[in-house]
Design a protein around this motif. Structure first.
Motif, short mmCIF file in Angstrom:
data_model
loop_
_atom_site.label_atom_id
_atom_site.label_comp_id
_atom_site.label_asym_id
_atom_site.label_seq_id
_atom_site.Cartn_x
_atom_site.Cartn_y
_atom_site.Cartn_z
N SER A 3 0.85 -1.19 0.00
CA SER A 3 0.00 0.00 0.00
C SER A 3 0.87 1.23 0.00
CB SER A 3 -0.91 0.00 1.22
OG SER A 3 -0.14 0.11 2.41
N ALA A 4 0.25 2.38 -0.22
CA ALA A 4 1.03 3.62 -0.34
C ALA A 4 1.69 4.00 0.96
CB ALA A 4 0.12 4.75 -0.82
N SER A 5 1.11 3.64 2.08
CA SER A 5 1.66 4.05 3.38
C SER A 5 2.68 3.07 3.91
CB SER A 5 0.52 4.21 4.39
OG SER A 5 -0.33 5.26 4.01
N ASP A 6 2.95 1.99 3.18
CA ASP A 6 3.90 0.99 3.64
C ASP A 6 5.32 1.49 3.41
OD1 ASP A 6 5.17 -1.25 4.46
OD2 ASP A 6 4.64 -2.47 2.71
N SER A 7 6.01 1.86 4.46
CA SER A 7 7.38 2.40 4.33
C SER A 7 8.42 1.47 4.95
CB SER A 7 7.45 3.78 5.00
OG SER A 7 7.10 3.67 6.37
N ALA A 8 8.03 0.24 5.25
CA ALA A 8 8.98 -0.68 5.87
C ALA A 8 10.01 -1.13 4.85
CB ALA A 8 8.23 -1.90 6.40
N PHE A 16 10.01 9.97 -0.25
CA PHE A 16 8.63 9.81 0.17
C PHE A 16 7.86 11.08 -0.17
CE2 PHE A 16 11.01 6.86 2.76
CZ PHE A 16 10.20 5.73 2.77
N GLU A 17 6.62 10.91 -0.57
CA GLU A 17 5.76 12.05 -0.88
C GLU A 17 4.33 11.71 -0.50
OE1 GLU A 17 4.66 11.74 -5.48
OE2 GLU A 17 6.83 11.75 -5.14
N LEU A 18 3.52 12.74 -0.30
CA LEU A 18 2.12 12.55 0.04
C LEU A 18 1.30 12.48 -1.24
CD1 LEU A 18 1.69 14.98 3.08
CD2 LEU A 18 1.87 12.48 3.11
N ILE A 19 0.35 11.56 -1.26
CA ILE A 19 -0.51 11.38 -2.42
C ILE A 19 -1.91 11.05 -1.93
CG2 ILE A 19 0.06 8.91 -2.65
CD1 ILE A 19 -0.11 9.29 -5.68
N ALA A 20 -2.92 11.57 -2.63
CA ALA A 20 -4.31 11.33 -2.26
C ALA A 20 -4.88 10.23 -3.13
CB ALA A 20 -5.13 12.60 -2.40
N CYS A 21 -5.65 9.34 -2.52
CA CYS A 21 -6.30 8.26 -3.25
C CYS A 21 -7.37 8.84 -4.18
CB CYS A 21 -6.94 7.27 -2.27
SG CYS A 21 -7.89 5.96 -3.10
N HIS A 22 -7.43 8.34 -5.41
CA HIS A 22 -8.41 8.84 -6.37
C HIS A 22 -9.82 8.37 -6.04
CE1 HIS A 22 -4.98 10.11 -8.73
NE2 HIS A 22 -4.51 8.87 -8.76
N GLU A 23 -9.95 7.34 -5.20
CA GLU A 23 -11.26 6.79 -4.90
C GLU A 23 -11.85 7.36 -3.60
OE1 GLU A 23 -12.80 4.86 -6.96
OE2 GLU A 23 -11.12 4.60 -8.36
N CYS A 24 -11.04 7.39 -2.53
CA CYS A 24 -11.58 7.78 -1.21
C CYS A 24 -10.92 9.04 -0.64
CB CYS A 24 -11.43 6.63 -0.22
SG CYS A 24 -9.71 6.23 0.19
N ASP A 25 -9.98 9.64 -1.36
CA ASP A 25 -9.29 10.87 -0.94
C ASP A 25 -8.43 10.69 0.30
OD1 ASP A 25 -10.24 12.40 -3.03
OD2 ASP A 25 -12.08 12.95 -1.97
N GLN A 26 -8.10 9.45 0.65
CA GLN A 26 -7.22 9.21 1.78
C GLN A 26 -5.81 9.72 1.46
OE1 GLN A 26 -7.55 8.04 4.81
NE2 GLN A 26 -5.40 7.81 5.35
N LEU A 27 -5.29 10.60 2.30
CA LEU A 27 -3.95 11.13 2.11
C LEU A 27 -2.96 10.16 2.73
CD1 LEU A 27 -2.54 13.64 0.92
CD2 LEU A 27 -2.53 14.60 3.23
N GLN A 28 -1.98 9.74 1.97
CA GLN A 28 -1.05 8.72 2.44
C GLN A 28 0.33 8.95 1.84
OE1 GLN A 28 -2.89 4.95 0.83
NE2 GLN A 28 -4.25 6.52 0.02
N VAL A 39 0.57 0.32 -6.84
CA VAL A 39 0.46 0.65 -5.42
C VAL A 39 -1.01 0.93 -5.11
CG1 VAL A 39 1.20 2.21 -3.58
CG2 VAL A 39 2.77 1.63 -5.43
N ARG A 40 -1.53 0.30 -4.07
CA ARG A 40 -2.94 0.43 -3.73
C ARG A 40 -3.12 1.25 -2.45
NH1 ARG A 40 -6.19 -2.45 -6.89
NH2 ARG A 40 -5.28 -4.12 -8.15
N CYS A 41 -4.31 1.82 -2.33
CA CYS A 41 -4.66 2.63 -1.16
C CYS A 41 -4.69 1.76 0.08
CB CYS A 41 -6.02 3.30 -1.39
SG CYS A 41 -6.65 4.23 0.01
N CYS A 42 -4.18 2.29 1.19
CA CYS A 42 -4.15 1.54 2.44
C CYS A 42 -5.53 1.43 3.07
CB CYS A 42 -3.18 2.20 3.43
SG CYS A 42 -3.63 3.90 3.86
N ARG A 43 -6.51 2.23 2.60
CA ARG A 43 -7.85 2.18 3.20
C ARG A 43 -8.86 1.45 2.31
NH1 ARG A 43 -10.71 7.63 5.26
NH2 ARG A 43 -10.86 8.08 3.02
N CYS A 44 -8.96 1.85 1.04
CA CYS A 44 -10.00 1.26 0.19
C CYS A 44 -9.46 0.23 -0.80
CB CYS A 44 -10.75 2.35 -0.57
SG CYS A 44 -9.77 3.16 -1.85
#
Length: 214
Positions: A3-8, A16-28, A39-44
């Motif tokens: 997912s986009a927030s996976d930084s391990a 690293f940069e911030l990006i908003a999901c095109h489906e749910c607007d989750q900032l990650q 890369v998939r959204c960590c929420r939806c």
């Protein structure tokens, strides 16, 4: 698939940069380059980013090839018509000039805009932006030119022009001998080449490269 927030286990050179999901607007947070092509959204779970390595090189190569074919398509006749020994031929520029001289200037302007001006502008803008980026420096005025490229894309209609030519050729074959010119073959090759060029164009990667060179 990460997912986009996976930084391990991020590599040392990753940014690293911030990006908003095109489906749910989750900032990650997106790691670049990502660990996977998708890369998939960590929420939806929606697709946040698709990674296309070496996309700029492919787009630039296809653009240069398309530009060369476009020059050929405008430099030679499209077809020649043989009617009882009288041979007539015309090119793209000749067709536009004929439309203008027969008192249909609006059609002539639209044909010139969609088949000459916009395609030429698109290819020249891509070469102007991508070639310096591949050489490691930022071209002047690139952000404004990228916005202009985005606005002009719907106006490029070479494929519609080619379809009209093919329909006209089929109708003319009932009355005269039609000899395809070099321009016609160049146009036939140009259509899939330009489709591939636009298919490999990823503006997000261009913007990212511009930011890195700012």
């Amino acid at each position: 698939m990460p997912s986009a927030s996976d930084s391990a286990s991020a590599p040392a050179g990753a940014s690293f940069e911030l990006i908003a999901c095109h489906e749910c607007d989750q900032l990650q947070q997106l790691r670049y380059p990502p660990a996977s092509r998708i890369v998939r959204c960590c929420r939806c779970g929606g697709v946040v980013y698709r990674y296309h390595p070496d996309a700029l090189n492919r787009t630039l190569a296809l653009t240069v090839a398309a530009l060369l074919l476009f020059i050929v398509a405008n430099a030679f006749p499209i077809v020649a018509i043989d009617m009882q020994g009288n041979v007539l031929s015309t090119s793209m520029l000749g067709a536009i000039e004929h439309l203008w001289s027969t008192h249909v200037p609006v059609v002539a302007i639209m044909v010139a805009l969609t088949t000459l001006v916009v395609p030429t502008l698109t290819m020249l803008l891509l070469v102007y932006v991508l070639a310096p980026l591949q050489l490691g420096y930022r071209p002047p005025g690139a952000p404004a030119l990228l916005r202009l490229l985005h606005l002009s894309r719907p106006w490029g209609m070479i494929e519609v022009y080619l379809l009209g030519i093919l329909v006209s050729i089929v109708k003319l074959m009932a009355y005269a001998s039609v000899i395809p010119g070099a321009s016609l073959w160049a146009l036939i090759l140009l259509i899939p080449l330009m489709a591939a060029m636009m298919g490999t164009l990823h503006p997000d990667q261009i913007w990212r490269r511009l930011e890195q060179l700012a």
